[in-house]
Design an enzyme around this catalytic site. Structure first.
Site, short mmCIF file in Angstrom:
data_model
loop_
_atom_site.label_atom_id
_atom_site.label_comp_id
_atom_site.label_asym_id
_atom_site.label_seq_id
_atom_site.Cartn_x
_atom_site.Cartn_y
_atom_site.Cartn_z
N LYS A 187 0.86 -1.18 0.00
CA LYS A 187 0.00 0.00 0.00
C LYS A 187 0.89 1.23 0.00
CE LYS A 187 -1.83 2.78 2.83
NZ LYS A 187 -1.87 4.01 1.97
N GLU A 225 9.77 1.43 10.86
CA GLU A 225 10.81 2.46 10.70
C GLU A 225 10.09 3.78 10.84
OE1 GLU A 225 12.66 5.35 9.80
OE2 GLU A 225 12.63 4.79 7.68
N GLY A 280 6.86 5.34 8.53
CA GLY A 280 6.07 6.54 8.65
C GLY A 280 6.27 7.17 10.02
N SER A 281 5.27 7.89 10.47
CA SER A 281 5.39 8.62 11.73
C SER A 281 5.34 7.67 12.92
CB SER A 281 4.27 9.65 11.85
OG SER A 281 3.03 9.01 12.09
N THR A 282 5.95 8.10 14.01
CA THR A 282 5.93 7.32 15.23
C THR A 282 4.50 7.17 15.75
OG1 THR A 282 8.17 7.96 15.84
CG2 THR A 282 6.74 7.23 17.63
N CYS A 286 13.80 10.76 7.59
CA CYS A 286 13.90 10.44 9.02
C CYS A 286 15.34 10.47 9.51
CB CYS A 286 13.29 9.07 9.30
SG CYS A 286 11.53 8.98 8.94
N GLU A 325 10.29 16.40 15.33
CA GLU A 325 10.62 16.12 13.93
C GLU A 325 9.85 17.08 13.02
OE1 GLU A 325 11.45 12.26 11.18
OE2 GLU A 325 9.56 12.27 12.27
#
Length: 454
Positions: A155, A230, A208-210, A264, A356
């Protein structure tokens, strides 16, 4: 498929494509098809699977320029970066193909018989790829998963599905079995959630984002589903006074401006020993001001636009009027442009220094000594990457061991090589991608004891 995704050119804001968005029913059907294809793929001879993956890599190699131009239009990447990214897909496929025939178990000494282990594929793997590096990060999941005998449903991010769809076409052109590698563009709250929650998907690979990574991990926990995550980063670039300051300053701009800071691993916290701070800033400022920002299809461009209006507004929100900044230039008019920006004189706990930003913004912070440098470097919830600059090899080793990050570079800014492991500490992720152990992360270990006693 009912909904649709508009793909915008970030440099012009023009619509370049409209792509149907997958529904939950589409995900269900894709998993059924993938499971059937996976059984056939896993039963094939390892040499045949390896040969097909190498053929896939060769087909990608023949379409490097096409894929790169597609990424320029759909993601705003500079043409030089996009060519590297397409080449990375080829290289990761080649590297994974080399591991198919080397994915071996062990014979373990036991009494009364023999004991052997087998590394068996998981089944269907879901890969949820991000918008900042759509091609390579997709390949980091799909290549080892396929090599280990799994099927893959990818996806892509809502804003950047075009290269993923083209890769699926190239896989079929290379001769991979139909439905073994499927791409389902869709919204994260629909197709993404369906993939994560589906009982027929054995593992999720997410970049993606945490925040979203935590949500995915929680949903996978309900079925004890494997995950590789990740996630975010706020990586330090530590410059000691004994370093080659000219080299460190010359390398610093693109360590956080590459891909417009949407990385990142971007070295967005530049930590400089106080005795060298003023000199380093003198050397660094011209490098920020002279970065070429503009048309990503131009060979001379070093930095392109941000991915979207949402991301542009996010970056702007961090650089408030009260901050002291050094800025480069960026185009005006249509497109999601933001100039290279360096923030000085800020507290280490300020949002721009601690969170971030995911844009072309870095802060410069002074430190006193080695202990203080390590303290500042580790004063974050993230731990993905980092760099340190020094001529003292003992210091380089001590600090490398002390900084809590998964990927460190000494006197350079390299983070990713497809033949070495990649992943983060703390809230930067879980598990490792790439490197010699990548295939094993997509297998189950089965232990078999065979009695030799009558």
């Amino acid at each position: 498929m009912s909904d649709a995704l508009e793909v915008l050119n970030p440099a012009t804001e023009e619509i370049v494509a409209v792509v149907p968005a997958a529904t939950r029913d589409d995900v269900d059907a894709a998993v059924v098809r993938a499971a059937a294809a996976q059984r056939i793929w896993a039963a094939a001879a390892p040499a045949d699977r390896a040969r097909l993956l190498r053929r896939f890599a060769a087909v990608v190699d023949g379409h490097i320029e096409e894929l790169a131009r597609l990424e320029v239009r759909g993601a705003g990447h500079t043409i030089g970066n996009a060519r590297w990214e397409a080449g990375n897909v080829r290289d990761v496929l080649d590297f994974a193909a080399g591991g198919v025939e080397r994915l071996s178990g062990r014979q373990i000494p036991v009494a009364g018989g023999i004991d052997v282990t087998f590394l068996e594929p998981l089944g269907v793997v879901g890969v949820i790829a991000p918008w900042n590096f759509p091609m390579p990060i997709a390949a980091w999941g799909l290549a080892p998963a396929l090599a280990a005998g799994n099927a893959v449903i990818l996806k892509p991010a809502e804003t950047t599905p075009l290269t993923a769809l083209r890769l699926a076409e190239l896989a079929l052109e290379a001769g991979l079995p139909e439905h073994l590698f499927q791409v389902l563009p869709g919204r994260g709250t629909v197709a993404g959630d369906a993939l994560v929650e589906h009982p027929g998907v054995a593992k999720i690979v997410f970049t993606g984002s945490t925040k979203v990574g935590k949500q995915i991990m929680a949903k996978c926990a309900d079925r004890v589903k494997r995950v590789t995550l990740e996630l975010g980063g706020k990586s330090p670039n530590i410059v000691f006074a004994d370093a080659d300051l000219e080299a460190a300053a010359a390398a610093a701009p693109m360590s956080f401006l590459d891909n417009t800071g949407q990385d990142c691993c971007a070295r967005t916290r530049i930590l400089v020993q106080r005795s060298a701070y003023d000199r380093f800033l003198e050397l660094l400022a011209p490098g920020i001001e002279n970065v070429v920002v503009g048309d990503p299809s131009d060979e001379k461009t070093q930095m392109g636009p941000l991915i979207s209006r949402v991301q542009l507004d996010r970056v702007r929100s961090y650089v408030t009027d009260d901050l002291t900044v050094i800025r480069g230039t960026a185009p005006e008019g249509p497109g999601f442009w933001y100039p290279p920006t360096l923030v000085t004189g800020v507290d280490p706990g300020a949002p721009v220094a601690a969170e971030e930003v995911f844009g072309p913004v870095a802060v410069v912070l002074p430190f006193e000594d080695e202990e203080d440098a390590v303290r500042l470097a580790n004063a974050t919830e993230y731990g993905l990457a980092g760099s340190l600059w020094t001529r003292d090899i003992g210091r380089a080793l001590r600090v490398s061991r002390a900084v809590a990050a998964g990927n460190l570079s000494v006197n350079s800014h390299s983070s990713v090589r497809y033949w070495t492991p990649f992943g983060g500490y703390k809230q930067s992720g879980l598990g490792r991608e790439l490197g010699p152990d990548a295939l094993a992360a997509f297998t189950e270990t089965k232990n078999v004891f065979i009695s030799t006693e009558a």
